[in-house]
Design an enzyme around this catalytic site. Structure first.
Site, PDB file in Angstrom:
ATOM      1  N   ASP A 151       0.698  -1.312  -0.114  1.00 18.80           N
ATOM      2  CA  ASP A 151      -0.018  -0.116  -0.085  1.00 18.80           C
ATOM      3  C   ASP A 151       0.931   1.319   0.020  1.00 18.80           C
ATOM      4  OD1 ASP A 151      -2.336  -1.049  -0.114  1.00 18.80           O
ATOM      5  OD2 ASP A 151      -2.785  -1.307   2.091  1.00 18.80           O
ATOM      6  N   TYR A 402     -12.478  -1.317  -3.990  1.00 17.75           N
ATOM      7  CA  TYR A 402     -13.163  -0.112  -3.428  1.00 17.75           C
ATOM      8  C   TYR A 402     -14.191   0.480  -4.229  1.00 17.75           C
ATOM      9  CZ  TYR A 402      -9.529   0.500   0.164  1.00 17.75           C
ATOM     10  OH  TYR A 402      -8.683   0.504   1.078  1.00 17.75           O
TER      11      TYR A 402
END
Length: 470
Positions: A151, A402
């Protein structure tokens, strides 16, 4: 005729031909000059070929190209004046969601130069909508795509490209160094927020029209992070939410009011049993509504609404149609956290209409697979799981990821209301698809309409593994 006479004759003929040719050239030049003088005689300017001028008008880049053809100026593009996006209108009345864009990034990236990305989102000015995304400083099907499941790295950057296009080095604009980000337009310029740095000392860099205007240091030293979707601008002020603290327990949440890139006010939420991450926010009649991710203990989504003075209200969506992932089967909801399968989560969104709510969610309860939109006419306030509309977007057999909200203002659409829209990230590669060495995503988007819509599946569609994976 003797040889001398022949030589004289040939020479005379050559000279005559040369004189005639010279006279013709002189005549041609005189003719062209006369023609040009006639055409320009009534004009008071000098024609200039291939003049390229870039002006900066009211904080909006306007590009003019002047090409002189037969002394006629052809101008491409036109001046775009600035406005203030009011955000005072209500959300448009809708009955479903129309497909808006699909970029097919992974499919195109198997052969073309396409960035490895995640966390794409969309934001619109009064002139255009753009796709924003966090790159990994690498291209698909290239050795540097290895390990991009991570990330936070110093190679990540917020960039943007034209809506619906696969993000590549040829169409993308650098915005900020960032592994967490947000962006929005106030009608006069783009505000970008890019967070980068170590977990215990990250800094948010605010830019307005590309110029650094302010920085915000991590106040808890626990991975400062923001929305991964658009911030919201109302009457010249822009608003965003940041989180700092544990992802599995009570953290600190702040709302920031920003004007032309400068923080003018901020407050910390008093929300001891709430957890707010990766909020999806939108304007509605002058206020801001945010629907967020509870990564601590809620399988329903928390919300916070606030006015321009940052007076706020907080709660959880009460519906028994649960919006997070993982989550239990639909059942009895709660206006407090539903703790069954409440740990972990995924970025998502909802749109409030009075007591009703449009809920966007994965189709799978446990995996980030599939996507659907559900209309629960009483779901904002009631705890039953009755709904009246379900629209399929991605089949349960295909990967999603997402999702988040974005809006189109009346200044862009010409409508008298704010059009609600949403995007869905279609993640491919690691950690679920182990045949690859990379993680990236494409995206689709939809906008609300009060007319016919389709139930279908718009998956990523790329065939894996790629050459680099073998």
């Amino acid at each position: 005729m003797n040889p001398n006479q022949k030589i004289i004759t040939i020479g005379s003929i050559s000279i005559a031909i040369g004189i005639i040719s010279l006279m013709l050239q002189i005549g041609n030049i005189i003719s062209m000059w006369a023609s040009h003088s006639i055409q320009t005689g009534s004009q008071n300017h000098t024609g200039i070929c291939n003049q390229r001028i870039i002006t900066y008008e009211n904080s909006t880049w306007v590009n003019h190209t002047y090409v002189n053809i037969n002394n006629t100026n052809v101008v491409t593009g036109k001046d775009k004046t600035s406005v203030t996006l009011a955000g005072n209108s209500s959300l448009c009345s809708i009955s479903g969601w129309a497909i808006y864009t699909k970029d097919n990034s992974i499919r195109i990236g198997s052969k073309g130069d396409v960035f490895v990305i995640r966390e794409p989102f969309i934001s619109c000015s009064h002139l255009e909508c753009r796709t924003f995304f966090l790159t990994q400083g690498a291209l698909l099907n290239d050795k540097h795509s290895n390990g991009t499941v991570k990330d936070r790295s110093p190679y990540r950057a917020l960039m943007s490209c034209p809506l619906g296009e696969a993000p590549s080095p040829y169409n993308s604009k650098f915005e900020s160094v960032a592994w967490s980000a947000s962006a929005c337009h106030d009608g006069m310029g783009w505000l970008t927020i890019g967070i980068s740095g170590p977990d215990n000392g990250a800094v948010a860099v605010l830019k307005y029209n590309g110029i650094i205007t302010e920085t915000i240091k991590s106040w808890k030293k626990r991975i400062l992070r923001t929305q991964e979707s658009e911030c919201v601008c109302v009457n010249g002020s822009c608003f965003t939410i940041m989180t700092d603290g544990p992802s599995d327990g009570a953290a600190s949440y702040k709302i920031f009011k920003i004007e032309k890139g400068k923080v003018t006010k901020s407050i910390e939420l008093n929300a001891p049993n709430f957890h707010y991450e990766e909020c999806s926010c939108y304007p509605d009649t002058g206020t801001v509504m945010c629907v967020c991710r509870d990564n601590w203990h809620g399988s329903n989504r928390p919300w916070v609404s606030f006015n321009q003075n940052l007076d706020y209200q907080i709660g959880y969506i009460c519906s028994g149609v649960f919006g997070d992932n993982p989550r239990p089967k639909d059942g009895k909801g709660s206006c407090n956290p539903v703790t069954v399968d409440g740990a972990d989560g995924v970025k998502g969104f909802s749109y409030k209409y009075g007591n009703g709510v449009w809920i966007g969610r994965t189709k799978s309860n446990k995996l980030r697979k599939g996507f659907e939109m559900i209309w629960d006419p009483n779901g904002w306030t009631d705890t039953d799981n009755d709904f009246s509309v379900k629209q399929d977007v991605v089949a349960i057999t295909d990967w999603s990821g997402y999702s988040g909200s974005f809006v189109q203002h009346p200044e862009l659409t010409g409508l008298d209301c704010i059009r609600p829209c949403f995007w869905v990230e279609l993640v491919r590669g690691l950690p679920r698809e182990n045949a690859t060495i990379w993680t990236s995503g494409s995206s689709i988007s939809f906008c609300g309409v009060d007319s016919d819509t389709a139930n279908w599946s718009w998956p990523d569609g790329a065939e894996l593994p790629f050459t680099i994976d073998k």
